[in-house]
Design a protein around this motif. Structure first.
Motif, PDB file in Angstrom:
ATOM      1  N   LYS A  70      50.441 -26.079  42.130  1.00  0.00           N
ATOM      2  CA  LYS A  70      50.475 -27.367  42.997  1.00  0.00           C
ATOM      3  C   LYS A  70      51.914 -26.481  44.086  1.00  0.00           C
ATOM      4  O   LYS A  70      53.217 -26.993  43.233  1.00  0.00           O
ATOM      5  CB  LYS A  70      50.878 -28.066  42.277  1.00  0.00           C
ATOM      6  CG  LYS A  70      50.829 -29.552  43.152  1.00  0.00           C
ATOM      7  CD  LYS A  70      50.892 -31.148  41.986  1.00  0.00           C
ATOM      8  CE  LYS A  70      51.292 -32.134  43.322  1.00  0.00           C
ATOM      9  NZ  LYS A  70      50.633 -33.322  42.909  1.00  0.00           N
ATOM     10  N   GLY A  71      51.851 -26.519  45.196  1.00  0.00           N
ATOM     11  CA  GLY A  71      52.915 -26.471  45.913  1.00  0.00           C
ATOM     12  C   GLY A  71      53.131 -25.286  45.667  1.00  0.00           C
ATOM     13  O   GLY A  71      52.826 -24.166  45.304  1.00  0.00           O
ATOM     14  N   GLN A  72      54.953 -24.999  45.619  1.00  0.00           N
ATOM     15  CA  GLN A  72      55.129 -24.043  45.236  1.00  0.00           C
ATOM     16  C   GLN A  72      55.667 -23.447  43.923  1.00  0.00           C
ATOM     17  O   GLN A  72      55.997 -22.052  43.010  1.00  0.00           O
ATOM     18  CB  GLN A  72      57.091 -23.686  45.754  1.00  0.00           C
ATOM     19  CG  GLN A  72      58.258 -24.801  44.899  1.00  0.00           C
ATOM     20  CD  GLN A  72      58.906 -24.961  45.496  1.00  0.00           C
ATOM     21  OE1 GLN A  72      59.271 -24.696  46.952  1.00  0.00           O
ATOM     22  NE2 GLN A  72      60.318 -25.277  44.645  1.00  0.00           N
ATOM     23  N   LEU A  73      55.245 -24.172  42.849  1.00  0.00           N
ATOM     24  CA  LEU A  73      54.965 -24.419  41.543  1.00  0.00           C
ATOM     25  C   LEU A  73      53.471 -23.611  40.811  1.00  0.00           C
ATOM     26  O   LEU A  73      52.845 -24.073  41.021  1.00  0.00           O
ATOM     27  CB  LEU A  73      55.119 -25.547  40.831  1.00  0.00           C
ATOM     28  CG  LEU A  73      56.660 -25.810  41.308  1.00  0.00           C
ATOM     29  CD1 LEU A  73      57.019 -27.849  40.689  1.00  0.00           C
ATOM     30  CD2 LEU A  73      57.967 -25.603  41.353  1.00  0.00           C
ATOM     31  N   GLU A  74      53.642 -22.860  40.032  1.00  0.00           N
ATOM     32  CA  GLU A  74      52.492 -22.201  38.697  1.00  0.00           C
ATOM     33  C   GLU A  74      52.483 -22.535  37.851  1.00  0.00           C
ATOM     34  O   GLU A  74      53.229 -22.806  36.828  1.00  0.00           O
ATOM     35  CB  GLU A  74      51.830 -21.263  39.430  1.00  0.00           C
ATOM     36  CG  GLU A  74      52.913 -19.846  39.324  1.00  0.00           C
ATOM     37  CD  GLU A  74      52.066 -18.538  39.267  1.00  0.00           C
ATOM     38  OE1 GLU A  74      52.346 -17.867  39.180  1.00  0.00           O
ATOM     39  OE2 GLU A  74      52.342 -19.354  40.980  1.00  0.00           O
ATOM     40  N   GLN A  75      51.763 -22.520  36.884  1.00  0.00           N
ATOM     41  CA  GLN A  75      51.689 -23.193  35.700  1.00  0.00           C
ATOM     42  C   GLN A  75      50.301 -21.606  35.330  1.00  0.00           C
ATOM     43  O   GLN A  75      49.296 -22.468  35.851  1.00  0.00           O
ATOM     44  CB  GLN A  75      51.702 -24.417  34.781  1.00  0.00           C
ATOM     45  CG  GLN A  75      52.271 -25.134  35.165  1.00  0.00           C
ATOM     46  CD  GLN A  75      52.179 -26.605  34.411  1.00  0.00           C
ATOM     47  OE1 GLN A  75      50.992 -27.073  33.727  1.00  0.00           O
ATOM     48  NE2 GLN A  75      51.405 -27.142  35.513  1.00  0.00           N
ATOM     49  N   THR A  76      50.535 -21.082  34.279  1.00  0.00           N
ATOM     50  CA  THR A  76      49.566 -20.230  33.867  1.00  0.00           C
ATOM     51  C   THR A  76      49.300 -20.619  32.400  1.00  0.00           C
ATOM     52  O   THR A  76      50.607 -19.605  31.611  1.00  0.00           O
ATOM     53  CB  THR A  76      49.791 -18.133  34.041  1.00  0.00           C
ATOM     54  OG1 THR A  76      50.257 -18.375  35.155  1.00  0.00           O
ATOM     55  CG2 THR A  76      48.780 -17.858  33.398  1.00  0.00           C
ATOM     56  N   TYR A  77      48.573 -20.402  31.295  1.00  0.00           N
ATOM     57  CA  TYR A  77      48.164 -20.579  30.880  1.00  0.00           C
ATOM     58  C   TYR A  77      46.909 -18.996  29.660  1.00  0.00           C
ATOM     59  O   TYR A  77      45.592 -19.127  30.675  1.00  0.00           O
ATOM     60  CB  TYR A  77      47.905 -21.947  30.063  1.00  0.00           C
ATOM     61  CG  TYR A  77      47.961 -23.387  30.567  1.00  0.00           C
ATOM     62  CD1 TYR A  77      49.413 -23.894  29.308  1.00  0.00           C
ATOM     63  CD2 TYR A  77      48.433 -23.399  31.400  1.00  0.00           C
ATOM     64  CE1 TYR A  77      49.925 -25.013  29.400  1.00  0.00           C
ATOM     65  CE2 TYR A  77      48.835 -24.632  32.305  1.00  0.00           C
ATOM     66  CZ  TYR A  77      49.122 -25.215  30.767  1.00  0.00           C
ATOM     67  OH  TYR A  77      50.019 -26.023  31.014  1.00  0.00           O
ATOM     68  N   LYS A  78      47.485 -18.527  28.860  1.00  0.00           N
ATOM     69  CA  LYS A  78      46.372 -17.538  28.508  1.00  0.00           C
ATOM     70  C   LYS A  78      45.806 -17.775  27.201  1.00  0.00           C
ATOM     71  O   LYS A  78      46.375 -18.547  26.223  1.00  0.00           O
ATOM     72  CB  LYS A  78      47.270 -15.868  27.922  1.00  0.00           C
ATOM     73  CG  LYS A  78      47.994 -15.469  29.455  1.00  0.00           C
ATOM     74  CD  LYS A  78      49.142 -14.654  28.724  1.00  0.00           C
ATOM     75  CE  LYS A  78      50.004 -14.154  30.051  1.00  0.00           C
ATOM     76  NZ  LYS A  78      51.164 -13.227  29.429  1.00  0.00           N
ATOM     77  N   VAL A  79      44.522 -17.164  26.943  1.00  0.00           N
ATOM     78  CA  VAL A  79      43.519 -17.939  25.681  1.00  0.00           C
ATOM     79  C   VAL A  79      42.674 -16.285  25.387  1.00  0.00           C
ATOM     80  O   VAL A  79      42.188 -15.965  26.224  1.00  0.00           O
ATOM     81  CB  VAL A  79      42.533 -19.211  26.126  1.00  0.00           C
ATOM     82  CG1 VAL A  79      41.554 -19.492  25.448  1.00  0.00           C
ATOM     83  CG2 VAL A  79      43.309 -19.584  26.855  1.00  0.00           C
ATOM     84  N   SER A  80      43.057 -16.422  24.121  1.00  0.00           N
ATOM     85  CA  SER A  80      42.359 -14.953  24.116  1.00  0.00           C
ATOM     86  C   SER A  80      41.054 -14.643  24.137  1.00  0.00           C
ATOM     87  O   SER A  80      41.007 -15.804  23.160  1.00  0.00           O
ATOM     88  CB  SER A  80      43.238 -13.696  22.851  1.00  0.00           C
ATOM     89  OG  SER A  80      42.569 -13.460  21.532  1.00  0.00           O
ATOM     90  N   GLU A  81      40.434 -14.021  24.116  1.00  0.00           N
ATOM     91  CA  GLU A  81      38.567 -13.873  24.746  1.00  0.00           C
ATOM     92  C   GLU A  81      38.119 -13.853  22.550  1.00  0.00           C
ATOM     93  O   GLU A  81      37.089 -14.148  22.929  1.00  0.00           O
ATOM     94  CB  GLU A  81      38.604 -13.054  25.109  1.00  0.00           C
ATOM     95  CG  GLU A  81      38.587 -12.744  26.886  1.00  0.00           C
ATOM     96  CD  GLU A  81      38.167 -11.605  26.764  1.00  0.00           C
ATOM     97  OE1 GLU A  81      38.094 -10.605  26.181  1.00  0.00           O
ATOM     98  OE2 GLU A  81      38.106 -11.477  28.531  1.00  0.00           O
ATOM     99  N   MET A  82      39.094 -13.388  21.828  1.00  0.00           N
ATOM    100  CA  MET A  82      39.072 -13.696  20.457  1.00  0.00           C
ATOM    101  C   MET A  82      38.815 -15.290  20.189  1.00  0.00           C
ATOM    102  O   MET A  82      38.560 -16.396  18.929  1.00  0.00           O
ATOM    103  CB  MET A  82      39.876 -13.377  19.781  1.00  0.00           C
ATOM    104  CG  MET A  82      40.083 -11.483  19.799  1.00  0.00           C
ATOM    105  SD  MET A  82      38.441 -10.798  19.122  1.00  0.00           S
ATOM    106  CE  MET A  82      39.092 -10.765  17.377  1.00  0.00           C
ATOM    107  N   ASP A  83      39.932 -16.594  20.637  1.00  0.00           N
ATOM    108  CA  ASP A  83      39.539 -17.708  20.429  1.00  0.00           C
ATOM    109  C   ASP A  83      39.081 -18.667  21.229  1.00  0.00           C
ATOM    110  O   ASP A  83      38.617 -19.718  20.427  1.00  0.00           O
ATOM    111  CB  ASP A  83      41.001 -18.508  20.959  1.00  0.00           C
ATOM    112  CG  ASP A  83      42.297 -17.517  19.801  1.00  0.00           C
ATOM    113  OD1 ASP A  83      42.051 -17.404  18.648  1.00  0.00           O
ATOM    114  OD2 ASP A  83      43.299 -17.655  20.960  1.00  0.00           O
ATOM    115  N   VAL A  84      37.819 -18.047  21.555  1.00  0.00           N
ATOM    116  CA  VAL A  84      37.254 -18.954  22.491  1.00  0.00           C
ATOM    117  C   VAL A  84      35.931 -17.561  22.226  1.00  0.00           C
ATOM    118  O   VAL A  84      35.040 -16.787  22.142  1.00  0.00           O
ATOM    119  CB  VAL A  84      37.247 -19.271  24.205  1.00  0.00           C
ATOM    120  CG1 VAL A  84      37.954 -20.455  24.025  1.00  0.00           C
ATOM    121  CG2 VAL A  84      37.256 -18.278  24.809  1.00  0.00           C
TER     122      VAL A  84
END
Length: 81
Positions: free
Chosen positions: A29-43
């Protein structure tokens, strides 16, 4: 890194990636970002990752963008920048 999907949303740009045994959920959103990492082992699938992006998750992330913007502005103000 492989881009899997652009997920439309009016409040933020949401992109889903696959990289190094993880799914990355990137919100911008605009100049900001959030990244979430989800292991392929968890889904079990990409569909599970998309299911995580429910209304409550998105609302919390959008509110977090507001706090991030406030934190950045406060840092600018503290240093007269």
């Amino acid at each position: 890194m492989r881009q899997l999907a652009d997920i439309p949303h009016p409040e933020a740009k949401i992109t889903l990636f696959s990289w190094n045994g993880k799914y990355l959920i990137k919100l911008e959103k605009g100049q900001l970002e959030q990244t979430y990492k989800v292991s392929e082992m968890d889904v079990t699938s990409e569909a599970d990752v998309r299911a995580l992006l429910d209304d409550a998750f998105i609302a919390a992330a959008v509110l977090r963008f507001t706090h991030m913007r406030q934190d950045l502005q406060a840092a600018f103000d503290r240093h007269d920048i």
